[in-house]
Design an enzyme around this catalytic site. Structure first.
Site, PDB file in Angstrom:
ATOM      1  CG  ASP A  37       9.901   1.834  12.304  1.00  0.00           C
ATOM      2  OD1 ASP A  37      10.851   2.462  11.808  1.00  0.00           O
ATOM      3  OD2 ASP A  37       8.745   1.867  11.848  1.00  0.00           O
ATOM      4  CD  GLU A  44      18.814   9.564   5.192  1.00  0.00           C
ATOM      5  OE1 GLU A  44      18.501  10.129   6.258  1.00  0.00           O
ATOM      6  OE2 GLU A  44      18.203   8.584   4.734  1.00  0.00           O
ATOM      7  NE  ARG A  75      -2.379   9.717   6.585  1.00  0.00           N
ATOM      8  CZ  ARG A  75      -1.428  10.108   7.414  1.00  0.00           C
ATOM      9  NH1 ARG A  75      -1.258  11.406   7.659  1.00  0.00           N
ATOM     10  NH2 ARG A  75      -0.655   9.235   8.003  1.00  0.00           N
ATOM     11  CE1 TYR A 109      14.420   1.069   8.902  1.00  0.00           C
ATOM     12  CE2 TYR A 109      12.105   0.560   9.258  1.00  0.00           C
ATOM     13  CZ  TYR A 109      13.185   1.399   9.420  1.00  0.00           C
ATOM     14  OH  TYR A 109      13.043   2.577  10.116  1.00  0.00           O
ATOM     15  NE  ARG A 129      20.425   2.609  -2.588  1.00  0.00           N
ATOM     16  CZ  ARG A 129      21.272   3.026  -3.503  1.00  0.00           C
ATOM     17  NH1 ARG A 129      22.284   2.281  -3.859  1.00  0.00           N
ATOM     18  NH2 ARG A 129      21.088   4.181  -4.105  1.00  0.00           N
ATOM     19  NE  ARG A 141      -1.744   1.192   3.938  1.00  0.00           N
ATOM     20  CZ  ARG A 141      -1.200   2.116   4.725  1.00  0.00           C
ATOM     21  NH1 ARG A 141      -0.056   1.884   5.334  1.00  0.00           N
ATOM     22  NH2 ARG A 141      -1.779   3.260   4.917  1.00  0.00           N
ATOM     23  NE  ARG A 190      15.626  10.596   5.694  1.00  0.00           N
ATOM     24  CZ  ARG A 190      15.157   9.966   6.752  1.00  0.00           C
ATOM     25  NH1 ARG A 190      14.100  10.417   7.387  1.00  0.00           N
ATOM     26  NH2 ARG A 190      15.720   8.861   7.198  1.00  0.00           N
TER      27      ARG A 190
HETATM   28  C1  LIG Z   1      18.389   6.358   8.456  1.00  0.00           C
HETATM   29  C2  LIG Z   1      17.528   5.591   9.419  1.00  0.00           C
HETATM   30  C3  LIG Z   1      16.489   6.262  10.066  1.00  0.00           C
HETATM   31  C4  LIG Z   1      15.669   5.563  10.976  1.00  0.00           C
HETATM   32  N1  LIG Z   1      14.649   6.229  11.587  1.00  0.00           N
HETATM   33  C5  LIG Z   1      13.858   5.581  12.446  1.00  0.00           C
HETATM   34  C6  LIG Z   1      12.774   6.257  13.093  1.00  0.00           C
HETATM   35  O1  LIG Z   1      12.527   7.444  12.871  1.00  0.00           O
HETATM   36  N2  LIG Z   1      11.995   5.546  13.954  1.00  0.00           N
HETATM   37  C7  LIG Z   1      12.223   4.223  14.225  1.00  0.00           C
HETATM   38  O2  LIG Z   1      11.482   3.639  15.019  1.00  0.00           O
HETATM   39  N3  LIG Z   1      13.258   3.553  13.647  1.00  0.00           N
HETATM   40  C8  LIG Z   1      14.068   4.205  12.765  1.00  0.00           C
HETATM   41  N4  LIG Z   1      15.131   3.537  12.180  1.00  0.00           N
HETATM   42  C9  LIG Z   1      15.367   2.118  12.535  1.00  0.00           C
HETATM   43  C10 LIG Z   1      16.277   1.989  13.776  1.00  0.00           C
HETATM   44  O3  LIG Z   1      17.539   2.571  13.499  1.00  0.00           O
HETATM   45  C11 LIG Z   1      16.408   0.499  14.105  1.00  0.00           C
HETATM   46  O4  LIG Z   1      15.164  -0.005  14.507  1.00  0.00           O
HETATM   47  C12 LIG Z   1      17.381   0.187  15.230  1.00  0.00           C
HETATM   48  O5  LIG Z   1      18.601   0.840  15.057  1.00  0.00           O
HETATM   49  C13 LIG Z   1      17.616  -1.298  15.273  1.00  0.00           C
HETATM   50  O6  LIG Z   1      18.474  -1.613  16.362  1.00  0.00           O
HETATM   51  P1  LIG Z   1      19.486  -2.838  16.247  1.00  0.00           P
HETATM   52  O7  LIG Z   1      19.999  -3.089  17.605  1.00  0.00           O
HETATM   53  O8  LIG Z   1      18.842  -3.957  15.527  1.00  0.00           O
HETATM   54  O9  LIG Z   1      20.611  -2.344  15.240  1.00  0.00           O
HETATM   55  P2  LIG Z   1      21.647  -1.132  15.304  1.00  0.00           P
HETATM   56  O10 LIG Z   1      21.039   0.057  15.940  1.00  0.00           O
HETATM   57  O11 LIG Z   1      22.209  -0.994  13.951  1.00  0.00           O
HETATM   58  O12 LIG Z   1      22.787  -1.673  16.293  1.00  0.00           O
HETATM   59  C14 LIG Z   1      23.699  -2.683  15.901  1.00  0.00           C
HETATM   60  C15 LIG Z   1      25.009  -2.414  16.621  1.00  0.00           C
HETATM   61  O13 LIG Z   1      25.879  -3.527  16.445  1.00  0.00           O
HETATM   62  C16 LIG Z   1      27.189  -3.060  16.196  1.00  0.00           C
HETATM   63  N5  LIG Z   1      27.871  -4.115  15.438  1.00  0.00           N
HETATM   64  C17 LIG Z   1      27.511  -4.639  14.238  1.00  0.00           C
HETATM   65  N6  LIG Z   1      28.361  -5.608  13.871  1.00  0.00           N
HETATM   66  C18 LIG Z   1      29.288  -5.718  14.844  1.00  0.00           C
HETATM   67  C19 LIG Z   1      30.427  -6.562  15.025  1.00  0.00           C
HETATM   68  N7  LIG Z   1      30.753  -7.507  14.130  1.00  0.00           N
HETATM   69  N8  LIG Z   1      31.170  -6.396  16.149  1.00  0.00           N
HETATM   70  C20 LIG Z   1      30.830  -5.451  17.080  1.00  0.00           C
HETATM   71  N9  LIG Z   1      29.772  -4.629  16.945  1.00  0.00           N
HETATM   72  C21 LIG Z   1      28.987  -4.774  15.849  1.00  0.00           C
HETATM   73  C22 LIG Z   1      26.987  -1.779  15.388  1.00  0.00           C
HETATM   74  O14 LIG Z   1      28.112  -0.914  15.479  1.00  0.00           O
HETATM   75  C23 LIG Z   1      25.745  -1.203  16.070  1.00  0.00           C
HETATM   76  O15 LIG Z   1      26.083  -0.336  17.139  1.00  0.00           O
HETATM   77  C24 LIG Z   1      15.916   4.186  11.233  1.00  0.00           C
HETATM   78  C25 LIG Z   1      16.977   3.530  10.574  1.00  0.00           C
HETATM   79  C26 LIG Z   1      17.761   4.229   9.666  1.00  0.00           C
HETATM   80  C27 LIG Z   1      18.861   3.505   8.944  1.00  0.00           C
END
Ligand SMILES: Cc1cc2nc3c(=O)[nH]c(=O)nc-3n(C[C@H](O)[C@H](O)[C@H](O)COP(=O)(O)OP(=O)(O)OC[C@H]3O[C@@H](n4cnc5c(N)ncnc54)[C@H](O)[C@@H]3O)c2cc1C
Length: 380
Positions: free
Chosen positions: A360, A310, A180, A358, A254, A176, A285
């Site tokens: 949030d 970005e 709106r 992906y 990406r 979708r 953006r």
């Molecule tokens: C540009 C962007 C904008 C976003 N905006 C929003 C938003 O507005 N609202 C929202 O709800 N979500 C948003 N998100 C999503 C949000 O960033 C994720 O939900 C969240 O970061 C996921 O957490 P995570 O722990 O899975 O991964 P991450 O936050 O990526 O954490 C993973 C960590 O593991 C570490 N790591 C990876 N591999 C290794 C390794 N081999 N050894 C040691 N350390 C390692 C990395 O350095 C990192 O610190 C956005 C994402 C992006 C990319």
């Protein structure tokens, strides 16, 4: 379980919530390896020393959720502001409101439609292309919103975001497109929304504030894995292909590039997030961070502002992976790595990298809470 040894890779929301649960609920110790020099993963923020503006280092992060369990959990560590996210987009020299709503439709078509008139009009626009079985993302989008809206707001933005023509992307990527026929310009429809009152930095500090948690910064898992005890439990939130030395081949992602600038003006764009829908600029953006915290008067009224452009980029080994490219080929490859991980009962793959999906922030927290519950149930 207090005697178990837990090692976590990554201090993003998945790793941090798992560390908080394991230490507070099981009384066990946790060591976290973090390759970056700070905690928080992509949700990390810091206060700019010069202006006092809170900057989201990896792009704007707005917390929003409709999951009561997640809202209750995260509110133990922070209060949230009443920030409501609105997105604008520049197209053909004009600023339009996103997601597509009655303002956008009337502005693009130079009309004054009521909601029912707009619905009728859009249905006729969609019917003009007669796309009952869309074969790709372009056809799917046109079948949902009609060609003019697609060409103005989706086509070139998608091209920049994914680095290819929407005709080359599968129709299944979108089910979708939010359109709106009301004047509602709230970006998110969730029950709860805001940004952490004292910032993401303070939120993570509190989540990880337990003497049983040790964090080793600038430390990759790959550099320490051979020194860990064989019986240790590993919660891994990094890239699954790297974990298994790319034995089935590399996954595709990406990437993004962020270009920062401090400007000698109080307000650059009048809003937190401005999209650029056309191909005349390479970025998708511009973030202007002070607008996330209008309640912090000193930083908000400061005569300087901080912006960040970005740019989507092609991922290459060694650059940062931001978005998984969930096409059939990559998903198949990921399932090989996931199967490999399942063979090792000491290992849990989690988070947006580990699960090649992906998520949030709220879904990431929810996944971590559920993973912890499952771990307890299985008596890991
Ligand atoms: C540009 C962007 C904008 C976003 N905006 C929003 C938003 O507005 N609202 C929202 O709800 N979500 C948003 N998100 C999503 C949000 O960033 C994720 O939900 C969240 O970061 C996921 O957490 P995570 O722990 O899975 O991964 P991450 O936050 O990526 O954490 C993973 C960590 O593991 C570490 N790591 C990876 N591999 C290794 C390794 N081999 N050894 C040691 N350390 C390692 C990395 O350095 C990192 O610190 C956005 C994402 C992006 C990319």
């Amino acid at each position: 379980m207090a005697n178990e040894q837990f090692f976590i890779v990554g201090t993003g929301f998945f790793g941090a919530v798992m560390a908080e649960r394991i230490t507070s609920q099981l009384g066990a110790s946790v060591t976290i390896f973090e390759k970056r020099p700070h905690f928080g993963g992509n949700s990390y923020s810091y206060l700019d020393r010069d202006t006092g503006i809170e900057c989201h280092k990896y792009g704007s992060h707005i917390f929003h959720t409709s999951i009561p369990k997640v809202w209750k959990y995260i509110n133990q560590f922070t209060d949230f502001t009443s920030y409501r996210h609105h997105v604008l987009t520049k197209h053909a020299g004009q600023v339009f409101a996103m997601p597509i709503n009655l303002f956008t439709i009337n502005q693009l078509y130079q009309k004054n439609f009521t909601p029912s008139e707009a619905q009728e009009f859009l249905a006729a626009e969609i019917a003009r292309d007669k796309l009952s079985a869309p074969k790709n993302l372009e056809e799917k989008a046109i079948s949902l919103i009609g060609r003019p809206l697609y060409e103005a707001f989706i086509k070139n933005y998608t091209k920049k975001q994914w680095g290819c023509d929407p005709k080359e992307l599968p129709a299944e990527i979108i089910t979708r497109l939010p359109v709106r026929t009301s004047y509602n310009t709230n970006y998110f429809a969730d029950t709860w929304q805001g940004v952490p009152k004292d910032g993401y930095f303070a939120l993570f500090q509190k989540l990880l504030d337990n003497p049983k948690i040790t964090i080793k910064y600038n430390c990759t898992y790959e550099s320490v894995k051979n020194e860990l005890p064989k019986s240790a439990k590993i919660i891994y939130t990094g890239m699954p292909d790297a974990l298994f030395d790319y034995k089935f081949g590399p996954l595709n992602w990406r990437s993004l590039k962020f270009e920062w600038e401090t400007l000698d003006m109080q307000d650059y764009q009048g809003t937190a997030s401005m999209n650029y829908a056309d191909l005349d600029v390479a970025y998708t953006r511009i973030h202007e961070f002070k607008h996330y915290n209008p309640e912090r008067l000193a930083a908000f009224n400061c005569p300087k502002t901080i912006i960040c452009r970005e740019y989507p980029e092609t991922y290459q080994l060694g650059t940062e992976p931001y978005y998984p490219i969930n096409n059939e080929e990559n998903n198949k490859l990921y399932s090989l790595y996931a199967e490999e991980a399942q063979k090792d009962p000491r290992l849990i793959l989690g988070g947006r990298l580990g699960q090649y999906k992906y998520f949030d922030m709220d879904k990431t927290i929810n996944n971590a809470l559920e993973t912890f519950d499952k771990m307890l149930k299985n008596n890991l």
